[in-house]
Design a protein around this motif. Structure first.
Motif, PDB file in Angstrom:
ATOM      1  N   ILE A 211      11.918  -7.537  10.113  1.00  0.00           N
ATOM      2  CA  ILE A 211      10.646  -8.130  10.552  1.00  0.00           C
ATOM      3  C   ILE A 211       9.496  -7.162  10.261  1.00  0.00           C
ATOM      4  O   ILE A 211       8.453  -7.545   9.708  1.00  0.00           O
ATOM      5  CB  ILE A 211      10.700  -8.485  12.047  1.00  0.00           C
ATOM      6  CG1 ILE A 211      11.687  -9.633  12.292  1.00  0.00           C
ATOM      7  CG2 ILE A 211       9.313  -8.870  12.563  1.00  0.00           C
ATOM      8  CD1 ILE A 211      11.907  -9.950  13.757  1.00  0.00           C
ATOM      9  N   LEU A 212       9.681  -5.896  10.634  1.00  0.00           N
ATOM     10  CA  LEU A 212       8.639  -4.892  10.409  1.00  0.00           C
ATOM     11  C   LEU A 212       8.308  -4.742   8.927  1.00  0.00           C
ATOM     12  O   LEU A 212       7.138  -4.789   8.528  1.00  0.00           O
ATOM     13  CB  LEU A 212       9.097  -3.543  10.969  1.00  0.00           C
ATOM     14  CG  LEU A 212       8.725  -3.205  12.413  1.00  0.00           C
ATOM     15  CD1 LEU A 212       9.337  -1.870  12.810  1.00  0.00           C
ATOM     16  CD2 LEU A 212       7.225  -3.171  12.597  1.00  0.00           C
ATOM     17  N   ALA A 213       9.346  -4.557   8.106  1.00  0.00           N
ATOM     18  CA  ALA A 213       9.119  -4.305   6.684  1.00  0.00           C
ATOM     19  C   ALA A 213       8.529  -5.520   5.983  1.00  0.00           C
ATOM     20  O   ALA A 213       7.622  -5.392   5.150  1.00  0.00           O
ATOM     21  CB  ALA A 213      10.435  -3.895   6.019  1.00  0.00           C
ATOM     22  N   THR A 214       9.023  -6.714   6.321  1.00  0.00           N
ATOM     23  CA  THR A 214       8.527  -7.936   5.674  1.00  0.00           C
ATOM     24  C   THR A 214       7.061  -8.187   6.019  1.00  0.00           C
ATOM     25  O   THR A 214       6.239  -8.489   5.136  1.00  0.00           O
ATOM     26  CB  THR A 214       9.378  -9.148   6.091  1.00  0.00           C
ATOM     27  OG1 THR A 214      10.753  -8.908   5.746  1.00  0.00           O
ATOM     28  CG2 THR A 214       8.908 -10.410   5.384  1.00  0.00           C
ATOM     29  N   LEU A 215       6.730  -8.066   7.308  1.00  0.00           N
ATOM     30  CA  LEU A 215       5.330  -8.256   7.710  1.00  0.00           C
ATOM     31  C   LEU A 215       4.430  -7.195   7.087  1.00  0.00           C
ATOM     32  O   LEU A 215       3.289  -7.489   6.704  1.00  0.00           O
ATOM     33  CB  LEU A 215       5.215  -8.201   9.235  1.00  0.00           C
ATOM     34  CG  LEU A 215       5.724  -9.424  10.010  1.00  0.00           C
ATOM     35  CD1 LEU A 215       5.608  -9.190  11.509  1.00  0.00           C
ATOM     36  CD2 LEU A 215       4.948 -10.675   9.618  1.00  0.00           C
ATOM     37  N   THR A 216       4.940  -5.977   6.967  1.00  0.00           N
ATOM     38  CA  THR A 216       4.155  -4.906   6.347  1.00  0.00           C
ATOM     39  C   THR A 216       3.847  -5.237   4.885  1.00  0.00           C
ATOM     40  O   THR A 216       2.716  -5.041   4.415  1.00  0.00           O
ATOM     41  CB  THR A 216       4.906  -3.569   6.438  1.00  0.00           C
ATOM     42  OG1 THR A 216       5.143  -3.240   7.811  1.00  0.00           O
ATOM     43  CG2 THR A 216       4.099  -2.452   5.787  1.00  0.00           C
ATOM     44  N   VAL A 217       4.840  -5.738   4.159  1.00  0.00           N
ATOM     45  CA  VAL A 217       4.629  -6.106   2.756  1.00  0.00           C
ATOM     46  C   VAL A 217       3.600  -7.236   2.648  1.00  0.00           C
ATOM     47  O   VAL A 217       2.667  -7.170   1.830  1.00  0.00           O
ATOM     48  CB  VAL A 217       5.959  -6.535   2.106  1.00  0.00           C
ATOM     49  CG1 VAL A 217       5.704  -7.133   0.724  1.00  0.00           C
ATOM     50  CG2 VAL A 217       6.899  -5.345   1.991  1.00  0.00           C
ATOM     51  N   ILE A 218       3.755  -8.267   3.474  1.00  0.00           N
ATOM     52  CA  ILE A 218       2.840  -9.418   3.410  1.00  0.00           C
ATOM     53  C   ILE A 218       1.407  -8.992   3.721  1.00  0.00           C
ATOM     54  O   ILE A 218       0.456  -9.329   2.988  1.00  0.00           O
ATOM     55  CB  ILE A 218       3.305 -10.523   4.379  1.00  0.00           C
ATOM     56  CG1 ILE A 218       4.648 -11.104   3.924  1.00  0.00           C
ATOM     57  CG2 ILE A 218       2.255 -11.632   4.473  1.00  0.00           C
ATOM     58  CD1 ILE A 218       5.271 -12.071   4.904  1.00  0.00           C
TER      59      ILE A 218
END
Length: 416
Positions: A211-218
């Motif tokens: 969740i953290l990494a995906t939201l950070t990328v977006i």
């Protein structure tokens, strides 16, 4: 001619050997941690080293992913205590006895244990003296770091144990315990089928990391793509200096270290945003904007502005140019930015440990906390397996991005 060819072959052979040696030095720590992960009961605190493991086992990976028979467990428990005890001057002295407890996952029992104890001291209410058989109820934290094959406890702790209520030959007693209960090669543990599965914490922390990494990328792409396009294509006052200043400011402010962390923590708590994964992702993305904007701007600069002008002549707006012209041609640069953003969100643990509670913490914090057992029975095979599984998504990201960049997407040019 022949001598020149031999010289070239010798040079090529030498360079190849040097490259192999360099790769071996770089990759050797990864190989070593892999051998540790597949070696049962291995430890780093030894002078022995085997380049090829003698006994290969995948038990550590199974334990990390799918649960195991009690290793590395840390859970609240409730239970009972029985034994021979006496009360003198507000102290309860347990000469010899047994603590029986159970750990629940929701309404279901996941594990039961029994630990023999002796010579324990409790602070109890009241000053009356008494002696006889003790029966009571206890609660606390059960920590199990090693379990023997026969079901006995290799090494475990009962921490923060509290005698909630009990009686000693009719005398009511209650009170906290003054020290931990240590179990070493004693006592027994029994796991239910449910307990054998759910005591693995990996997938819960994995979900938080994703969740953290995906939201950070977006969020990073949402901020960086328009900013990089603006700095590359548009002319505005201070364009040549704003990005330089932004980069320099972030580097200088990063030197504030602990003071910056305290200020950030205070703001997050004041705004009621503590322990929220999207907020941490926003902080990660904001911190990576200057570098990634600079990186993507350099790539967009290499794309001919003739494409933008052609799209403007056809009536396209700036958002349409970004979506239909820039994004397809800048995919390699965008993929690189996405990789850096993903790695940043995946591996950071200082802010994650500061701004998140245990339930929301990512894999990076969990693996760091595993190191807290150094010198106190840490299972290095388990730690090595967890570390390699943690690194696997980053490796996969690199492989996917490499294949994507090499798939033939190139920046072309207009035919004059």
């Amino acid at each position: 001619m022949m001598g020149r060819r031999k010289s070239e072959i010798l040079k090529s052979f030498t360079l190849t050997l040097v490259a192999i040696l360099v790769m071996f030095i770089i990759l050797f720590p990864v190989y070593y941690i892999f051998t540790v992960s597949i070696s049962p009961g291995s430890t780093l605190a030894t002078t022995e080293f085997h380049l090829i493991p003698r006994n290969v086992s995948l038990d550590s990976y199974r334990e990390v992913l799918f649960g195991f028979s009690g290793n590395k467990l840390s859970e609240d428990f409730t239970g009972t205590i029985e034994g021979s005890a006496s009360i003198q001057d507000g102290k309860l002295y347990l000469t010899e006895g047994t603590i029986r407890g159970k750990v629940k996952y929701g309404p279901f029992t996941g594990m039961t244990f029994e630990i023999p104890v002796k010579n324990l001291v409790f602070d109890v209410s009241g000053n009356s003296n008494a002696q006889g058989g003790l029966k009571g109820e206890v609660r606390g934290l059960f920590v199990l770091t090693r379990m023997n094959p026969d079901g006995t406890i290799g090494f475990g702790l009962l921490r923060n144990v509290i005698l909630t209520e009990g009686s000693l030959d009719g005398t009511a007693v209650s009170g906290p315990m003054e020290k931990y209960v240590v179990a070493r090669n004693s006592g027994t543990v029994h796991f239910t089928y449910l307990g054998k599965f759910v005591n693995s914490k990996f997938f819960g922390y994995l979900k938080n990391s994703l969740i953290l990494a995906t939201l950070t990328v977006i969020l990073t792409l949402i901020f960086v793509v328009p900013a990089a396009y603006a700095f590359s294509r548009m002319k505005f006052f201070g364009r040549e200096h704003v990005l330089y200043f932004y980069l320099m400011f972030t580097q200088v402010s990063g030197g504030l270290g602990i003071a910056g962390l305290i200020a950030l923590y205070g703001m997050v708590v004041k705004l009621g945003l503590y322990d929220k994964l999207p907020v941490l992702s926003f902080i990660y993305a904001a911190g990576s904007v200057p570098f990634n904007t600079w990186l993507l701007k350099g790539y967009i600069d290499s794309i001919s502005p003739d494409f933008d002008e052609a799209a403007l002549v056809d009536g396209a707006g700036y958002l349409q140019i970004i979506r239909h012209v820039l994004l397809p041609m800048a995919l390699p640069g965008i993929a690189t930015v996405a990789i850096f953003a993903f790695i940043g969100g995946w591996t950071e643990f200082i802010l994650a440990s500061l701004l998140l509670t245990q339930d929301n913490q990512p894999l990076s914090v969990w693996i760091y906390l595993l190191m807290g057992g150094i010198g106190r029975g840490i299972d290095w095979s388990y730690f090595a397996a967890a570390a390699l599984l943690f690194a696997l998504p980053v490796f996969v990201m690199f492989m996917l991005a490499q294949n994507y960049i090499k798939s033939g997407l190139t920046v072309g040019g207009l035919k004059e």
